[in-house]
Design an enzyme around this catalytic site. Sequence first.
Site, PDB file in Angstrom:
ATOM      1  N   ARG A   1       0.899  -1.197  -0.103  1.00 29.66           N
ATOM      2  CA  ARG A   1      -0.024   0.017  -0.173  1.00 29.66           C
ATOM      3  C   ARG A   1       1.045   1.292   0.141  1.00 29.66           C
ATOM      4  NH1 ARG A   1      -3.563   0.451   4.607  1.00 29.66           N
ATOM      5  NH2 ARG A   1      -4.421   2.055   3.539  1.00 29.66           N
TER       6      ARG A   1
ATOM      7  N   SER B   1       0.623   4.148   1.603  1.00 30.63           N
ATOM      8  CA  SER B   1       0.705   4.598   2.723  1.00 30.63           C
ATOM      9  C   SER B   1       1.851   3.764   3.584  1.00 30.63           C
ATOM     10  CB  SER B   1      -0.582   4.711   3.512  1.00 30.63           C
ATOM     11  OG  SER B   1      -1.212   3.549   3.595  1.00 30.63           O
TER      12      SER B   1
ATOM     13  N   GLY C   1       4.374   2.178   1.900  1.00 28.65           N
ATOM     14  CA  GLY C   1       5.420   2.583   1.249  1.00 28.65           C
ATOM     15  C   GLY C   1       6.203   3.852   1.847  1.00 28.65           C
ATOM     16  N   ARG C   2       5.181   4.971   2.110  1.00 30.81           N
ATOM     17  CA  ARG C   2       5.637   6.108   2.422  1.00 30.81           C
ATOM     18  C   ARG C   2       6.349   6.161   3.910  1.00 30.81           C
ATOM     19  NH1 ARG C   2       0.513   8.125  -0.150  1.00 30.81           N
ATOM     20  NH2 ARG C   2       1.097   8.236  -2.275  1.00 30.81           N
TER      21      ARG C   2
ATOM     22  N   THR D   1       3.021 -15.072   1.974  1.00 34.50           N
ATOM     23  CA  THR D   1       4.029 -14.821   2.670  1.00 34.50           C
ATOM     24  C   THR D   1       4.510 -13.596   2.381  1.00 34.50           C
ATOM     25  OG1 THR D   1       4.643 -16.955   3.725  1.00 34.50           O
ATOM     26  CG2 THR D   1       6.603 -15.498   3.387  1.00 34.50           C
TER      27      THR D   1
ATOM     28  N   GLU E   1       7.510 -10.691   2.426  1.00 33.88           N
ATOM     29  CA  GLU E   1       9.027 -10.338   2.583  1.00 33.88           C
ATOM     30  C   GLU E   1       9.423  -8.936   3.027  1.00 33.88           C
ATOM     31  OE1 GLU E   1       8.550 -11.110  -1.054  1.00 33.88           O
ATOM     32  OE2 GLU E   1       8.027 -13.416  -0.396  1.00 33.88           O
TER      33      GLU E   1
ATOM     34  N   GLN F   1      -2.303  -4.880  -0.454  1.00 35.82           N
ATOM     35  CA  GLN F   1      -3.314  -4.912  -1.191  1.00 35.82           C
ATOM     36  C   GLN F   1      -3.285  -6.208  -2.446  1.00 35.82           C
ATOM     37  OE1 GLN F   1      -4.121  -1.460  -3.305  1.00 35.82           O
ATOM     38  NE2 GLN F   1      -2.068  -0.900  -3.457  1.00 35.82           N
TER      39      GLN F   1
ATOM     40  N   TYR G   1      -1.955 -24.630 -10.401  1.00 33.96           N
ATOM     41  CA  TYR G   1      -0.616 -24.419  -9.538  1.00 33.96           C
ATOM     42  C   TYR G   1      -0.532 -25.742  -8.555  1.00 33.96           C
ATOM     43  CZ  TYR G   1       3.173 -22.530  -7.059  1.00 33.96           C
ATOM     44  OH  TYR G   1       4.159 -21.974  -6.395  1.00 33.96           O
TER      45      TYR G   1
END
Length: 171
Positions: free
Chosen positions: A93, A95, A97-98, A119, A121, A138, A151
């Site tokens: 998201r 926000s 990352g900021r 999972t 990281e 997200q 898969y």
Amino acid sequence: MILSGKEIERLQGSEINIDPFSRKQLNPNSYNLKLHNELLVYQDRLLDMKADNPVEKVIIPDDGLILEPGRLYLGRTVERIQADFHVPMLEGRSSIGRLGILVHFTAGLGNIGSNGCWTLEIACVQPVRVYPDVEICQIYFQELRGDHIKYQSKKYHHSDIQPSLLFQELR
């Protein structure tokens, strides 16, 4: 083509399954996922691709946990995601990352047929306090065209944090 939030909601419980699901976490073209209260941290500073690197479990208390730069924290989403007909894609998201928190490095592409918690990281560029159940990332879904293989892998049905299992492939 990316599915809209309304389409994600319409397909919820049939072609897409997000558990638990809350309309409050729905966005115009994605769905916010929450951070579980458990993290794994590698015990050794030097990681070996050919080794089963030991990890330590850390619990994020309700009053938060300070993440330190230079460490990799493996987390997971609270929600389980199953998508048998659409490609799930994970993004941080803005926000989050900021605040200098990186939620994933190269593992944002899910596979059709995967079923479980994601999972994460997690790393940070400066010390930052995180909390359990915060909406940290997200997920969005894309249509897949053409025949495909469902898969099946070492991570097919998982509900816990998955450290790297690359060593199994390199034996």
